[in-house]
Design a protein around this motif. Structure first.
Motif, PDB file in Angstrom:
ATOM      1  N   GLU A  17      66.169  14.544 -42.397  1.00 20.51           N
ATOM      2  CA  GLU A  17      65.601  15.206 -41.229  1.00 20.51           C
ATOM      3  C   GLU A  17      65.880  16.706 -41.267  1.00 20.51           C
ATOM      4  O   GLU A  17      65.148  17.500 -40.684  1.00 20.51           O
ATOM      5  N   LYS A  18      66.938  17.084 -41.991  1.00 17.94           N
ATOM      6  CA  LYS A  18      67.259  18.503 -42.170  1.00 17.94           C
ATOM      7  C   LYS A  18      66.106  19.227 -42.870  1.00 17.94           C
ATOM      8  O   LYS A  18      65.803  20.377 -42.558  1.00 17.94           O
ATOM      9  N   HIS A  19      65.441  18.535 -43.821  1.00 17.39           N
ATOM     10  CA  HIS A  19      64.325  19.153 -44.532  1.00 17.39           C
ATOM     11  C   HIS A  19      63.146  19.400 -43.593  1.00 17.39           C
ATOM     12  O   HIS A  19      62.346  20.310 -43.826  1.00 17.39           O
ATOM     13  N   SER A  59      63.489  12.969 -55.780  1.00 20.19           N
ATOM     14  CA  SER A  59      63.009  14.347 -55.682  1.00 20.19           C
ATOM     15  C   SER A  59      63.449  15.091 -54.425  1.00 20.19           C
ATOM     16  O   SER A  59      63.310  16.309 -54.359  1.00 20.19           O
ATOM     17  N   GLY A  60      63.950  14.400 -53.408  1.00 23.13           N
ATOM     18  CA  GLY A  60      64.497  15.088 -52.243  1.00 23.13           C
ATOM     19  C   GLY A  60      63.515  16.015 -51.559  1.00 23.13           C
ATOM     20  O   GLY A  60      62.375  15.643 -51.293  1.00 23.13           O
ATOM     21  N   HIS A  61      63.947  17.252 -51.277  1.00 16.24           N
ATOM     22  CA  HIS A  61      63.096  18.193 -50.539  1.00 16.24           C
ATOM     23  C   HIS A  61      61.964  18.777 -51.370  1.00 16.24           C
ATOM     24  O   HIS A  61      61.076  19.431 -50.838  1.00 16.24           O
ATOM     25  N   GLY A  62      61.996  18.579 -52.700  1.00 14.06           N
ATOM     26  CA  GLY A  62      60.872  18.982 -53.533  1.00 14.06           C
ATOM     27  C   GLY A  62      60.855  20.426 -53.989  1.00 14.06           C
ATOM     28  O   GLY A  62      59.933  20.817 -54.716  1.00 14.06           O
ATOM     29  N   SER A  82      63.144   8.145 -49.589  1.00  9.63           N
ATOM     30  CA  SER A  82      63.059   8.635 -48.217  1.00  9.63           C
ATOM     31  C   SER A  82      61.636   9.074 -47.891  1.00  9.63           C
ATOM     32  O   SER A  82      61.125  10.039 -48.466  1.00  9.63           O
ATOM     33  N   GLU A  83      61.021   8.374 -46.967  1.00  6.94           N
ATOM     34  CA  GLU A  83      59.683   8.773 -46.529  1.00  6.94           C
ATOM     35  C   GLU A  83      59.728  10.121 -45.827  1.00  6.94           C
ATOM     36  O   GLU A  83      58.810  10.938 -45.959  1.00  6.94           O
ATOM     37  N   VAL A  84      60.803  10.370 -45.093  1.00  5.75           N
ATOM     38  CA  VAL A  84      60.964  11.640 -44.382  1.00  5.75           C
ATOM     39  C   VAL A  84      60.949  12.803 -45.369  1.00  5.75           C
ATOM     40  O   VAL A  84      60.224  13.791 -45.197  1.00  5.75           O
ATOM     41  N   ALA A  85      61.759  12.686 -46.437  1.00  2.00           N
ATOM     42  CA  ALA A  85      61.834  13.752 -47.436  1.00  2.00           C
ATOM     43  C   ALA A  85      60.514  13.916 -48.173  1.00  2.00           C
ATOM     44  O   ALA A  85      60.058  15.037 -48.419  1.00  2.00           O
ATOM     45  N   SER A  86      59.878  12.809 -48.524  1.00  3.01           N
ATOM     46  CA  SER A  86      58.645  12.863 -49.316  1.00  3.01           C
ATOM     47  C   SER A  86      57.488  13.473 -48.541  1.00  3.01           C
ATOM     48  O   SER A  86      56.700  14.253 -49.088  1.00  3.01           O
ATOM     49  N   GLN A  90      55.595  16.854 -49.669  1.00  5.25           N
ATOM     50  CA  GLN A  90      54.153  16.883 -49.927  1.00  5.25           C
ATOM     51  C   GLN A  90      53.466  17.954 -49.092  1.00  5.25           C
ATOM     52  O   GLN A  90      52.584  18.675 -49.580  1.00  5.25           O
ATOM     53  N   ARG A  91      53.881  18.067 -47.847  1.00  2.69           N
ATOM     54  CA  ARG A  91      53.295  19.089 -46.973  1.00  2.69           C
ATOM     55  C   ARG A  91      53.555  20.487 -47.530  1.00  2.69           C
ATOM     56  O   ARG A  91      52.662  21.337 -47.555  1.00  2.69           O
ATOM     57  N   ARG A  92      54.775  20.703 -48.030  1.00  5.21           N
ATOM     58  CA  ARG A  92      55.135  22.007 -48.583  1.00  5.21           C
ATOM     59  C   ARG A  92      54.311  22.305 -49.830  1.00  5.21           C
ATOM     60  O   ARG A  92      53.779  23.404 -50.003  1.00  5.21           O
ATOM     61  N   ALA A  93      54.211  21.313 -50.713  1.00  2.00           N
ATOM     62  CA  ALA A  93      53.446  21.513 -51.955  1.00  2.00           C
ATOM     63  C   ALA A  93      51.978  21.798 -51.651  1.00  2.00           C
ATOM     64  O   ALA A  93      51.358  22.667 -52.280  1.00  2.00           O
ATOM     65  N   ASP A  94      51.415  21.064 -50.678  1.00  2.00           N
ATOM     66  CA  ASP A  94      50.013  21.288 -50.316  1.00  2.00           C
ATOM     67  C   ASP A  94      49.801  22.682 -49.745  1.00  2.00           C
ATOM     68  O   ASP A  94      48.812  23.360 -50.059  1.00  2.00           O
TER      69      ASP A  94
END
Length: 258
Positions: A17-19, A59-62, A82-86, A90-94
């Motif tokens: 959730e920190k990410h 992969s954690g926060h990515g 972790s679905e939360v981390a993934s 993904q949002r960040r990468a996009d």
């Protein structure tokens, strides 16, 4: 799913959730600087020069995935339970327009086809979640194409022994280098079961897959330091991280060298 796995997923989702809370801060970091350490880049540059396809296990926060693409990787597939981390990764990468995609899955047993990667990258708090490193290493090795590389940059297995005392290095009396596991009593995954393995066991797990060990090094510096902590154990006397590079044999190359 085993009890420990359920417990660890709950703990890691809570830590992840920190990410989400720090989404903009992490986005800014990804834009401005690489999250890869210079010693990682020194080892990875000869591999990244060929624009490899990468699988990042746990992969954690990515942020490392963004950095791998920036350093030359063609694309990265991150796998994390972790679905939360993934979702945050993904949002960040996009948003950054980076060729990364994320799969939510328990490891070992990545839901990816055999020989799909030129490089399997992992570490920075990944191996502690794996109760059987030989099974994990076999799964990592099957993802590699011939001549592909496994790269690990991870906390040294002795790290659970060190206290965070600032005056001088000390060993925790409640820990042993040869224990099977311990309970995490600090951030980020407070209450989770962390599995232990000696450096020899980690190396032998990789060798058991048939991969060729190319490089192992131990370092005094930790890859992660919690804010406002200046532990004496990090000042150069003790091992706090290590790197490992292994390679899958290329049968065609072997034939050509006869």
């Amino acid at each position: 799913m085993e009890h420990h796995t359920r417990r660890n997923r709950i703990a890691w989702d809570a830590a992840s959730e920190k990410h989400v809370r720090e989404y903009q801060e992490l986005l800014g970091q990804a834009k401005k600087q690489s999250s890869l350490f210079e010693r990682e880049l020194d080892l990875l540059r000869p591999i990244l020069v060929s624009s490899p396809t990468v699988v990042h296990l746990q992969s954690g926060h990515g942020l490392d995935d963004v950095a791998l693409v920036a350093a030359g990787a063609r694309s990265v597939v991150g796998v994390d339970f972790s679905e939360v981390a993934s979702i945050a990764a993904q949002r960040r990468a996009d948003e950054l327009g980076v060729a990364c995609r994320y799969v939510v899955a328990e490891l070992p047993g990545a839901p990816l086809r055999d020989e799909c990667a030129d490089l399997v990258y992992t570490g920075k708090g990944a191996l502690i979640w794996m109760p059987d490193l030989r099974v994990w290493a076999k799964d990592a090795a099957r993802l590699l194409r011939p001549a592909g590389h496994l790269f690990i940059y991870e906390a040294h297995p002795a790290v659970p022994l060190w206290t965070w005392d600032e005056d001088e290095p000390r060993i925790r009396p409640d820990r042993s280098y040869f224990e099977r596991s311990h309970i995490n009593d600090t951030f980020p995954a407070h209450g989770a079961v962390e599995w232990q393995a000696t450096l020899g066991e980690i190396i032998n797990a990789v060798i058991s897959t048939g991969l060729e060990l190319q490089y192992v090094a131990e370092y005094a510096e930790p890859f992660w330091r919690p804010g406002k902590v200046a532990a004496a154990a990090w000042r150069g006397q003790l091992p706090n991280s290590f790197a490992l590079v292994a390679r899958r044999r290329d049968p065609t190359s072997a034939v050509g060298n006869r």
